[in-house]
Design a protein around this motif. Structure first.
Motif, PDB file in Angstrom:
ATOM      1  N   ILE A  26      48.625  37.585  39.898  1.00 45.66           N
ATOM      2  CA  ILE A  26      49.332  37.890  41.020  1.00 45.66           C
ATOM      3  C   ILE A  26      49.477  39.509  41.105  1.00 45.66           C
ATOM      4  CG2 ILE A  26      50.356  35.964  41.717  1.00 45.66           C
ATOM      5  CD1 ILE A  26      53.190  37.179  41.213  1.00 45.66           C
ATOM      6  N   SER A  27      49.291  40.116  39.854  1.00 43.88           N
ATOM      7  CA  SER A  27      49.209  41.553  39.990  1.00 43.88           C
ATOM      8  C   SER A  27      48.040  42.272  39.988  1.00 43.88           C
ATOM      9  CB  SER A  27      50.014  42.063  38.664  1.00 43.88           C
ATOM     10  OG  SER A  27      49.093  42.179  37.643  1.00 43.88           O
ATOM     11  N   THR A  28      46.903  41.342  39.970  1.00 42.97           N
ATOM     12  CA  THR A  28      45.551  42.055  39.841  1.00 42.97           C
ATOM     13  C   THR A  28      44.662  41.703  40.917  1.00 42.97           C
ATOM     14  OG1 THR A  28      45.302  40.387  38.320  1.00 42.97           O
ATOM     15  CG2 THR A  28      45.413  42.491  37.289  1.00 42.97           C
ATOM     16  N   ILE A  29      45.010  40.367  41.450  1.00 47.00           N
ATOM     17  CA  ILE A  29      44.076  40.004  42.520  1.00 47.00           C
ATOM     18  C   ILE A  29      44.014  40.812  43.705  1.00 47.00           C
ATOM     19  CG2 ILE A  29      43.566  38.098  44.388  1.00 47.00           C
ATOM     20  CD1 ILE A  29      44.430  36.065  42.259  1.00 47.00           C
ATOM     21  N   SER A  30      42.982  41.483  44.147  1.00 46.45           N
ATOM     22  CA  SER A  30      42.906  42.404  45.227  1.00 46.45           C
ATOM     23  C   SER A  30      42.769  41.889  46.748  1.00 46.45           C
ATOM     24  CB  SER A  30      41.866  43.516  44.787  1.00 46.45           C
ATOM     25  OG  SER A  30      40.737  43.084  44.692  1.00 46.45           O
ATOM     26  N   SER A  31      41.942  40.748  46.761  1.00 46.55           N
ATOM     27  CA  SER A  31      41.842  40.604  48.368  1.00 46.55           C
ATOM     28  C   SER A  31      42.747  39.281  48.732  1.00 46.55           C
ATOM     29  CB  SER A  31      40.505  39.959  48.454  1.00 46.55           C
ATOM     30  OG  SER A  31      40.234  38.793  48.505  1.00 46.55           O
ATOM     31  N   ILE A  32      43.114  39.467  50.093  1.00 45.86           N
ATOM     32  CA  ILE A  32      43.930  38.697  50.700  1.00 45.86           C
ATOM     33  C   ILE A  32      43.438  37.258  50.591  1.00 45.86           C
ATOM     34  CG2 ILE A  32      45.046  37.962  52.912  1.00 45.86           C
ATOM     35  CD1 ILE A  32      45.940  40.651  53.122  1.00 45.86           C
ATOM     36  N   VAL A  33      42.214  37.023  50.796  1.00 45.69           N
ATOM     37  CA  VAL A  33      41.462  35.593  50.872  1.00 45.69           C
ATOM     38  C   VAL A  33      41.334  35.178  49.419  1.00 45.69           C
ATOM     39  CG1 VAL A  33      39.096  34.371  50.871  1.00 45.69           C
ATOM     40  CG2 VAL A  33      39.988  36.217  52.613  1.00 45.69           C
ATOM     41  N   ASP A  34      41.294  36.062  48.380  1.00 45.11           N
ATOM     42  CA  ASP A  34      41.284  35.224  47.145  1.00 45.11           C
ATOM     43  C   ASP A  34      42.822  34.930  46.613  1.00 45.11           C
ATOM     44  OD1 ASP A  34      38.564  35.784  47.155  1.00 45.11           O
ATOM     45  OD2 ASP A  34      38.765  37.587  45.753  1.00 45.11           O
ATOM     46  N   MET A  35      43.579  35.949  47.080  1.00 42.34           N
ATOM     47  CA  MET A  35      45.032  35.684  46.444  1.00 42.34           C
ATOM     48  C   MET A  35      45.664  34.436  47.238  1.00 42.34           C
ATOM     49  SD  MET A  35      47.506  36.823  45.017  1.00 42.34           S
ATOM     50  CE  MET A  35      48.018  38.527  44.688  1.00 42.34           C
ATOM     51  N   THR A  36      45.465  34.249  48.338  1.00 44.34           N
ATOM     52  CA  THR A  36      45.807  32.884  49.202  1.00 44.34           C
ATOM     53  C   THR A  36      45.053  31.702  48.416  1.00 44.34           C
ATOM     54  OG1 THR A  36      45.581  34.312  51.317  1.00 44.34           O
ATOM     55  CG2 THR A  36      46.076  31.862  51.475  1.00 44.34           C
ATOM     56  N   GLU A  37      43.930  31.993  48.042  1.00 44.56           N
ATOM     57  CA  GLU A  37      43.217  30.596  47.788  1.00 44.56           C
ATOM     58  C   GLU A  37      43.991  30.262  46.054  1.00 44.56           C
ATOM     59  OE1 GLU A  37      38.922  30.920  47.245  1.00 44.56           O
ATOM     60  OE2 GLU A  37      39.023  29.188  45.790  1.00 44.56           O
ATOM     61  N   PHE A  38      44.407  31.282  45.202  1.00 51.54           N
ATOM     62  CA  PHE A  38      44.631  31.160  44.069  1.00 51.54           C
ATOM     63  C   PHE A  38      46.288  30.691  44.114  1.00 51.54           C
ATOM     64  CE2 PHE A  38      47.612  33.197  40.828  1.00 51.54           C
ATOM     65  CZ  PHE A  38      47.124  32.823  39.794  1.00 51.54           C
ATOM     66  N   LEU A  39      47.030  31.083  45.047  1.00 51.13           N
ATOM     67  CA  LEU A  39      48.328  30.732  45.321  1.00 51.13           C
ATOM     68  C   LEU A  39      48.380  29.207  45.767  1.00 51.13           C
ATOM     69  CD1 LEU A  39      50.303  34.023  46.627  1.00 51.13           C
ATOM     70  CD2 LEU A  39      50.429  32.924  44.438  1.00 51.13           C
ATOM     71  N   ASN A  40      47.408  28.977  46.530  1.00 45.30           N
ATOM     72  CA  ASN A  40      47.493  27.622  47.033  1.00 45.30           C
ATOM     73  C   ASN A  40      47.029  26.544  45.958  1.00 45.30           C
ATOM     74  OD1 ASN A  40      48.587  27.317  49.802  1.00 45.30           O
ATOM     75  ND2 ASN A  40      46.666  28.330  50.624  1.00 45.30           N
ATOM     76  N   ASN A  41      46.216  27.005  45.013  1.00 56.17           N
ATOM     77  CA  ASN A  41      45.839  26.317  44.105  1.00 56.17           C
ATOM     78  C   ASN A  41      46.772  25.960  43.076  1.00 56.17           C
ATOM     79  OD1 ASN A  41      43.258  25.468  44.722  1.00 56.17           O
ATOM     80  ND2 ASN A  41      42.242  27.503  43.971  1.00 56.17           N
ATOM     81  N   GLU A  42      47.626  27.144  42.668  1.00 58.81           N
ATOM     82  CA  GLU A  42      48.593  26.991  41.665  1.00 58.81           C
ATOM     83  C   GLU A  42      49.903  26.611  42.114  1.00 58.81           C
ATOM     84  OE1 GLU A  42      48.796  28.827  38.646  1.00 58.81           O
ATOM     85  OE2 GLU A  42      46.686  28.483  38.780  1.00 58.81           O
ATOM     86  N   ILE A  43      50.254  26.662  43.503  1.00 56.82           N
ATOM     87  CA  ILE A  43      51.294  26.225  43.922  1.00 56.82           C
ATOM     88  C   ILE A  43      51.191  25.112  45.073  1.00 56.82           C
ATOM     89  CG2 ILE A  43      53.748  26.680  45.079  1.00 56.82           C
ATOM     90  CD1 ILE A  43      53.216  29.511  43.592  1.00 56.82           C
ATOM     91  N   VAL A  44      51.429  23.723  44.724  1.00 57.35           N
ATOM     92  CA  VAL A  44      51.052  22.750  45.916  1.00 57.35           C
ATOM     93  C   VAL A  44      52.153  22.179  46.356  1.00 57.35           C
ATOM     94  CG1 VAL A  44      49.663  20.610  45.861  1.00 57.35           C
ATOM     95  CG2 VAL A  44      49.020  22.436  44.284  1.00 57.35           C
TER      96      VAL A  44
END
Lengths: 94, 155
Positions: B132-150
């Motif tokens: 979460i400190s490095t992902i730079s795009s909002i699209v990628d961050m949204t996808e990452f967080l939705n995969n991690e936190i269900v």
């Protein structure tokens, strides 16, 4: 007799239940079981007499006759083992 | 549909402090119909009474939340600040330097207990905090967080 712990947070919306389920899980992993009840902050006093420890997530400005456990440690992981050990000691002393 | 939304994500923004950043989130949340009009006051007053800063490592996290009556649609608003701000720590008189904010908007439509438990486990996880400190795009961050936190929906 099984040990009983109470957890209370400001709104009862989320954090207290989270701490309760986490403590339950951590205890279970170590082979212990205890009754953990989520209560409203305003009604803590009513539950104190029937509980073996109070897991607090808010500031505690009063003194209680039962041990106070730092509930925040279960949210951050810091100092978690120490607080868990206190609960285990209480369970074992029952 | 995940609990994290592209429109409810602010990365590397500058903020003067807690009231300022809560106002920033409220403007979007209210405009998009996620919260009631009095959400901002409710969350600020709850923070005064029951602060939500958590001293996680390597940077502190805040999880502001209020009673479900202020929530119209469930969400988690994620903020990554470019500079940490002061935030009172949960259950104490200390402050922590908050870099990440997960504003929790939970109501009866979702199983927030398992979701919050999941989030709490993640913020203690070094790999997650690194991501979460490095992902730079909002699209990628949204996808990452939705995969991690269900979050489970309650039917």
């Amino acid at each position: 007799m099984s040990a009983k712990f109470i957890v209370a947070c400001g709104s009862g919306v989320a954090t207290s239940q989270t701490v309760a389920s986490k403590v339950k899980r951590l205890l279970k992993e170590k082979g212990y079981d205890a009754e953990i009840e989520v209560v409203d902050l305003k009604s803590v006093d009513r539950y104190i007499d029937n509980s073996d420890a109070y897991i607090a997530i808010t500031k505690v400005n009063k003194t209680y006759p039962i041990p106070i456990i730092n509930g925040i440690s279960f949210l951050t992981g810091m100092g978690q083992e120490k607080e868990l050990k206190k609960l285990i000691d209480i369970i074992e002393s029952k | 549909m995940g609990i994290f939304k592209k429109e409810l994500m602010s990365l590397d923004i500058k903020s003067k402090g807690q009231e300022d950043i809560i106002g920033h989130m409220y403007n979007k949340l209210y405009h998009l119909g996620y919260v009631t009009e009095d959400y901002k006051e409710a969350i600020l007053s709850r923070e005064k009474e029951f602060p939500t800063g958590l001293p996680t490592d390597p940077a502190a996290v805040a999880i502001p939340h209020v009673d479900s009556k202020y929530i119209c649609k469930p969400f988690i608003y994620f903020v990554r600040l470019n500079e940490p701000i002061n935030w009172y720590e949960m259950g104490s008189d200390n402050t922590v330097n908050v870099k990440y904010i997960f504003a929790l908007g939970f109501n009866d439509e979702i199983n927030h207990i398992s979701g919050l438990q999941n989030l709490i486990d993640k913020v203690q996880n070094e790999v997650f905090m690194q991501e979460i400190s490095t992902i730079s795009s909002i699209v990628d961050m949204t996808e990452f967080l939705n995969n991690e936190i269900v979050m489970e929906e309650i039917k």
